[in-house]
Write an enzyme that holds these catalytic residues in place. Sequence first.
Site, PDB file in Angstrom:
ATOM      1  N   ARG A  47     -27.390  81.027 -24.187  1.00 43.15           N
ATOM      2  CA  ARG A  47     -28.555  81.028 -23.471  1.00 43.15           C
ATOM      3  C   ARG A  47     -29.323  80.050 -23.054  1.00 43.15           C
ATOM      4  O   ARG A  47     -29.866  79.729 -21.852  1.00 43.15           O
ATOM      5  CB  ARG A  47     -29.380  82.277 -23.184  1.00 43.15           C
ATOM      6  CG  ARG A  47     -29.077  83.511 -22.760  1.00 43.15           C
ATOM      7  CD  ARG A  47     -29.474  84.697 -23.198  1.00 43.15           C
ATOM      8  NE  ARG A  47     -29.297  85.194 -24.923  1.00 43.15           N
ATOM      9  CZ  ARG A  47     -29.097  85.981 -25.516  1.00 43.15           C
ATOM     10  NH1 ARG A  47     -30.108  86.942 -25.051  1.00 43.15           N
ATOM     11  NH2 ARG A  47     -29.380  86.307 -27.128  1.00 43.15           N
ATOM     12  N   SER A  55     -30.525  92.365 -23.991  1.00 38.97           N
ATOM     13  CA  SER A  55     -31.136  93.626 -24.116  1.00 38.97           C
ATOM     14  C   SER A  55     -32.830  94.374 -24.982  1.00 38.97           C
ATOM     15  O   SER A  55     -33.345  95.229 -24.316  1.00 38.97           O
ATOM     16  CB  SER A  55     -29.997  94.297 -25.075  1.00 38.97           C
ATOM     17  OG  SER A  55     -29.107  93.791 -24.526  1.00 38.97           O
ATOM     18  N   HIS A  87     -24.786  89.824 -19.803  1.00 33.55           N
ATOM     19  CA  HIS A  87     -23.592  90.480 -20.104  1.00 33.55           C
ATOM     20  C   HIS A  87     -22.450  90.384 -19.117  1.00 33.55           C
ATOM     21  O   HIS A  87     -21.398  89.705 -18.956  1.00 33.55           O
ATOM     22  CB  HIS A  87     -23.617  90.944 -20.914  1.00 33.55           C
ATOM     23  CG  HIS A  87     -24.420  91.480 -21.715  1.00 33.55           C
ATOM     24  ND1 HIS A  87     -25.845  92.973 -22.558  1.00 33.55           N
ATOM     25  CD2 HIS A  87     -25.306  90.789 -23.287  1.00 33.55           C
ATOM     26  CE1 HIS A  87     -26.074  92.134 -23.607  1.00 33.55           C
ATOM     27  NE2 HIS A  87     -25.534  91.712 -24.309  1.00 33.55           N
ATOM     28  N   LYS A 123     -29.627 104.922 -36.471  1.00 32.72           N
ATOM     29  CA  LYS A 123     -31.426 103.970 -35.547  1.00 32.72           C
ATOM     30  C   LYS A 123     -31.031 102.635 -35.210  1.00 32.72           C
ATOM     31  O   LYS A 123     -32.442 102.136 -35.108  1.00 32.72           O
ATOM     32  CB  LYS A 123     -32.723 104.420 -37.187  1.00 32.72           C
ATOM     33  CG  LYS A 123     -32.663 105.718 -37.654  1.00 32.72           C
ATOM     34  CD  LYS A 123     -33.772 105.909 -38.508  1.00 32.72           C
ATOM     35  CE  LYS A 123     -33.942 107.686 -38.511  1.00 32.72           C
ATOM     36  NZ  LYS A 123     -33.860 107.076 -40.058  1.00 32.72           N
TER      37      LYS A 123
HETATM   38  P1  ADP Z   1     -25.639  90.457 -30.625  1.00 37.75           P
HETATM   39  O1  ADP Z   1     -26.562  91.445 -31.086  1.00 37.75           O
HETATM   40  O2  ADP Z   1     -24.050  89.414 -30.653  1.00 37.75           O
HETATM   41  O3  ADP Z   1     -26.533  89.028 -29.868  1.00 37.75           O
HETATM   42  P2  ADP Z   1     -25.715  91.080 -27.639  1.00 37.75           P
HETATM   43  O4  ADP Z   1     -24.793  92.429 -27.629  1.00 37.75           O
HETATM   44  O5  ADP Z   1     -27.302  91.199 -28.184  1.00 37.75           O
HETATM   45  O6  ADP Z   1     -25.358  91.136 -29.158  1.00 37.75           O
HETATM   46  O7  ADP Z   1     -25.476  89.543 -27.160  1.00 37.75           O
HETATM   47  C1  ADP Z   1     -24.089  90.136 -26.770  1.00 37.75           C
HETATM   48  C2  ADP Z   1     -23.138  88.192 -26.927  1.00 37.75           C
HETATM   49  O8  ADP Z   1     -23.678  87.782 -25.314  1.00 37.75           O
HETATM   50  C3  ADP Z   1     -24.203  87.365 -27.302  1.00 37.75           C
HETATM   51  O9  ADP Z   1     -23.432  85.697 -27.472  1.00 37.75           O
HETATM   52  C4  ADP Z   1     -25.484  87.118 -26.466  1.00 37.75           C
HETATM   53  O10 ADP Z   1     -26.170  85.540 -26.681  1.00 37.75           O
HETATM   54  C5  ADP Z   1     -24.656  86.963 -24.912  1.00 37.75           C
HETATM   55  N1  ADP Z   1     -26.064  87.517 -24.234  1.00 37.75           N
HETATM   56  C6  ADP Z   1     -26.763  88.198 -24.581  1.00 37.75           C
HETATM   57  N2  ADP Z   1     -27.544  87.852 -23.151  1.00 37.75           N
HETATM   58  C7  ADP Z   1     -26.737  87.531 -22.320  1.00 37.75           C
HETATM   59  C8  ADP Z   1     -27.891  86.801 -20.834  1.00 37.75           C
HETATM   60  N3  ADP Z   1     -28.461  86.987 -20.534  1.00 37.75           N
HETATM   61  N4  ADP Z   1     -27.001  85.884 -21.181  1.00 37.75           N
HETATM   62  C9  ADP Z   1     -25.660  85.333 -21.006  1.00 37.75           C
HETATM   63  N5  ADP Z   1     -25.309  86.050 -22.260  1.00 37.75           N
HETATM   64  C10 ADP Z   1     -25.858  86.584 -23.296  1.00 37.75           C
END
Ligand code: ADP
Length: 164
Positions: A95, A133, A21, A46
């Site tokens: 990704r 995450s 991120h 939760k």
């Molecule tokens: P969501 O629940 O919307 O997927 P995330 O917090 O997992 O939320 O991700 C938010 C954004 O960040 C999404 O566009 C996701 O594809 C991107 N993202 C998550 N992890 C990575 C990463 N390792 N590299 C690049 N983008 C990422």
Amino acid sequence: MENKLNIAIYPGSFDPITNGHLDIISRSSKLFDKVIIGISKSSNSKDYLFSDEERLQLASNSTKHIDNVEPIVFDGLLVDFALKNNINVIIRGLRAFSDFESEFQMSLMNRKLNSEITTIFMMPHEKYTHISSSIVKEVFSLEGDISDYVSDPVLKALNLKYEK
Ligand code: ADP
């Protein structure tokens, strides 16, 4: 030429924010006047490991070094929030090919809901393309080393959460 600020929002759960991120946030901060990290409000406590306030604090502590970044918690339809706050760009990270289909659907739906707001996809450094995450939390809970994938504040918060 119209002198309009370009404000982007990077929406997501950020439970917790990872270096993947942060890579996207750092790239975006160089392209836009302001980047808002849009942390989705939990509808049910939760849903997430970290509370709204904790996810906000971790995003804020991990981006202190970037001036034009502001994390906020938001609720409701993203395009409505964007419209009310003069945001004209949505940033999403890509990704792998597996991200594409749902992102494609979501961006077209957002464009239908508000054609003034453009979604832009960005790719992180390849060292972060395999992390999320969820996998960070899973590996950490099994006592694996995730220090290359999260900031110090996030590592400390995970230690506290799992009481290590
Ligand atoms: P969501 O629940 O919307 O997927 P995330 O917090 O997992 O939320 O991700 C938010 C954004 O960040 C999404 O566009 C996701 O594809 C991107 N993202 C998550 N992890 C990575 C990463 N390792 N590299 C690049 N983008 C990422």
